[in-house]
Scaffold this active site. Sequence first.
Site, PDB file in Angstrom:
ATOM      1  N   PRO A 207     -10.923  -2.164  13.174  1.00 54.17           N
ATOM      2  CA  PRO A 207     -10.031  -3.053  12.448  1.00 54.17           C
ATOM      3  C   PRO A 207     -10.167  -2.819  10.954  1.00 54.17           C
ATOM      4  O   PRO A 207     -11.120  -2.165  10.492  1.00 54.17           O
ATOM      5  CB  PRO A 207     -10.544  -4.447  12.837  1.00 54.17           C
ATOM      6  CG  PRO A 207     -12.014  -4.235  13.069  1.00 54.17           C
ATOM      7  CD  PRO A 207     -12.156  -2.840  13.619  1.00 54.17           C
ATOM      8  N   ASP A 208      -9.235  -3.344  10.192  1.00 58.37           N
ATOM      9  CA  ASP A 208      -9.392  -3.333   8.743  1.00 58.37           C
ATOM     10  C   ASP A 208     -10.564  -4.243   8.375  1.00 58.37           C
ATOM     11  O   ASP A 208     -10.784  -5.283   8.988  1.00 58.37           O
ATOM     12  CB  ASP A 208      -8.105  -3.827   8.077  1.00 58.37           C
ATOM     13  CG  ASP A 208      -8.105  -3.624   6.576  1.00 58.37           C
ATOM     14  OD1 ASP A 208      -8.758  -4.421   5.877  1.00 58.37           O
ATOM     15  OD2 ASP A 208      -7.461  -2.677   6.112  1.00 58.37           O
ATOM     16  N   GLY A 257       0.117   1.579  10.967  1.00 56.51           N
ATOM     17  CA  GLY A 257      -0.128   1.524   9.537  1.00 56.51           C
ATOM     18  C   GLY A 257       0.906   2.306   8.760  1.00 56.51           C
ATOM     19  O   GLY A 257       2.035   2.513   9.216  1.00 56.51           O
ATOM     20  N   SER A 258       0.512   2.795   7.610  1.00 59.84           N
ATOM     21  CA  SER A 258       1.451   3.453   6.711  1.00 59.84           C
ATOM     22  C   SER A 258       1.810   4.850   7.192  1.00 59.84           C
ATOM     23  O   SER A 258       1.044   5.504   7.912  1.00 59.84           O
ATOM     24  CB  SER A 258       0.855   3.549   5.306  1.00 59.84           C
ATOM     25  OG  SER A 258      -0.184   4.508   5.267  1.00 59.84           O
ATOM     26  N   GLU A 279       2.626   4.043  15.007  1.00 57.08           N
ATOM     27  CA  GLU A 279       3.684   3.144  14.556  1.00 57.08           C
ATOM     28  C   GLU A 279       3.518   2.979  13.049  1.00 57.08           C
ATOM     29  O   GLU A 279       2.528   2.413  12.578  1.00 57.08           O
ATOM     30  CB  GLU A 279       3.625   1.780  15.235  1.00 57.08           C
ATOM     31  CG  GLU A 279       4.920   0.999  15.000  1.00 57.08           C
ATOM     32  CD  GLU A 279       4.754  -0.490  14.886  1.00 57.08           C
ATOM     33  OE1 GLU A 279       4.160  -0.959  13.899  1.00 57.08           O
ATOM     34  OE2 GLU A 279       5.219  -1.189  15.792  1.00 57.08           O
ATOM     35  N   CYS A 313       5.640  -5.056  10.046  1.00 59.51           N
ATOM     36  CA  CYS A 313       6.188  -3.694  10.022  1.00 59.51           C
ATOM     37  C   CYS A 313       7.694  -3.697  10.264  1.00 59.51           C
ATOM     38  O   CYS A 313       8.419  -2.871   9.717  1.00 59.51           O
ATOM     39  CB  CYS A 313       5.501  -2.833  11.078  1.00 59.51           C
ATOM     40  SG  CYS A 313       3.726  -2.629  10.819  1.00 59.51           S
ATOM     41  N   GLU A 411       8.663   1.017   1.336  1.00 57.36           N
ATOM     42  CA  GLU A 411       8.346  -0.264   1.944  1.00 57.36           C
ATOM     43  C   GLU A 411       7.571  -1.141   0.961  1.00 57.36           C
ATOM     44  O   GLU A 411       6.498  -0.768   0.493  1.00 57.36           O
ATOM     45  CB  GLU A 411       7.517  -0.025   3.212  1.00 57.36           C
ATOM     46  CG  GLU A 411       7.273  -1.240   4.049  1.00 57.36           C
ATOM     47  CD  GLU A 411       6.569  -0.890   5.348  1.00 57.36           C
ATOM     48  OE1 GLU A 411       6.883  -1.492   6.386  1.00 57.36           O
ATOM     49  OE2 GLU A 411       5.684  -0.004   5.329  1.00 57.36           O
TER      50      GLU A 411
END
Length: 542
Positions: A207-208, A257-258, A279, A313, A411
């Site tokens: 996880p972050d 994520g990015s 994704e 997202c 974004e």
Amino acid sequence: MTDTSTSADTSPESSAVLAGETRPRVTRPASITEAFLRGLVARVPSSGAAPWPLTEVYTGEKLVDLPQSSPADIEEAFARAREAQRIWAAWPVRKRLRVFRTAHRLLLESTHTTADLIQAESGKNRRMAVEETCDPPMVISHYLKHARKLLAPTTRGGPVPLVSSSTEIRRPKGVVAIIAPWNFPFATGLSDAIPALMAGNAVVLKPDNKTALSPLHGVALLERAGLPKGLFQVVCGEGPDVGPTLIDNANYVMFTGSTATGRVIGERAGRNLIGCCLELGGKNPMIVLDDVEADEWVNGALFGVFGNTGQICMHIERIYLPDSRYDELKAAFVTATQALELGAAYDFGPDVGSLISPDHMARVYGHVEDAVAKGARVVTGGRARPDIGPAFFEPTILEGVTSDMACGVTETFGPVVALHRYRTVEEAIALANDTDYGLNASVWSSDVARAERVARRIEAGNVNVNDALATAYASKGTPSGGIKQSGVGARHGDQGLLKYTDVQNLAVLKKQVMGIRPGQDYDTYVEQMLSGLKMMRRFRIR
């Protein structure tokens, strides 16, 4: 909120104190005790690296020191996961699924505690935190109905009828690495892992750092439900420090994520000849047709733009309004936006919560500042709100955004949306598709068939009609993913489980009938073979 279209200075610094207000006191839920948090982070393997101070977003106060995993810690986590996976994979599917029937109940019973953790670590409002807790049970419900059939061997005909067969066997890949983002840490951390575990894999989740508490709590609940200890590992650290070791030890990678980070992960996975599902980012459009019912659209657009403080997202960053109704629809949307309540509270009062961090708030503000400097206009919002908390930013509507502005093409990932006029539906479709991204889109109309015709022409992996994003994402039976620069692969649907498996083709020939027989000349053999193929086609034999 106030209309800032004529205000001169909307910088975070200028908003240090608004109207002499002081920041309200935030009462932390009783469930979030020091002992509880220490018990959660004790699951993270760490051989002594300096811990990460995990903070409460609403206040900036430290909640707990989060251990950080070294490359050696990560390798050990994979070793433990592989050992547990060999036993887990040997369990019959029905036995594995029993664990998740129990987990479904435990996850629902723990909804409010989980939501408390999600709010503390991410700063989102209560509605979004509770809705996030619902995602893993929804995923479990779907795959409890379909996993046994999807994972069961499927026998088909072989090349020669009656005497040959071919069976498709689904085998777990081994250990799946999941890299979860900070915007939905519990949902992505668990929901992406659940089908991987059902398929017989182990999972190592990263996880972050900012949002490790809720997924750690989720793993504890799965183990209470009967998931073997060691099967689901959690490691923590900054991406550049732990990412390479994570990918190099995995048999498959799931990343949310990015786009920039996704490219790095995809490249490394490719070098290792392992699969990955990515994704990635989006610049998601909404087309509003001229026959839309205004009140219904406004309610849906508010959530699509400002839900989770714009940190979804699939959230909407571009809205295309028909020229014939532009002023009317704009006015209704602006009025509703200005009525939204920002707040730091562990109850259902505030409509909009915090951004994830002061750093991210500064990035969002930078997009607004850049747009204004290049000629865009702030219709409403556009200000930081340090009087509420260190990372709050007002819901913001812009006009006049162009492709030379950062928020016009990249974004923003915050509570910021740009309004655009269009004259014809053809023009609106062209504008919606004029992006490198293709994650989500939305079309609104009182005529559903008309909206569907437009939706089918949008270049996006998900397109919602008369909704912004939730209908597509919550449809667990249909794959959800991005196209163009928004990703590779998908979650949900059959693909969401089968991607975590390898296929073995078990082919059986009961009698040696293929090939030339002793004494037969090759010309005769070829004629017989061709006649046989014609007969198979005629009688549809497979």
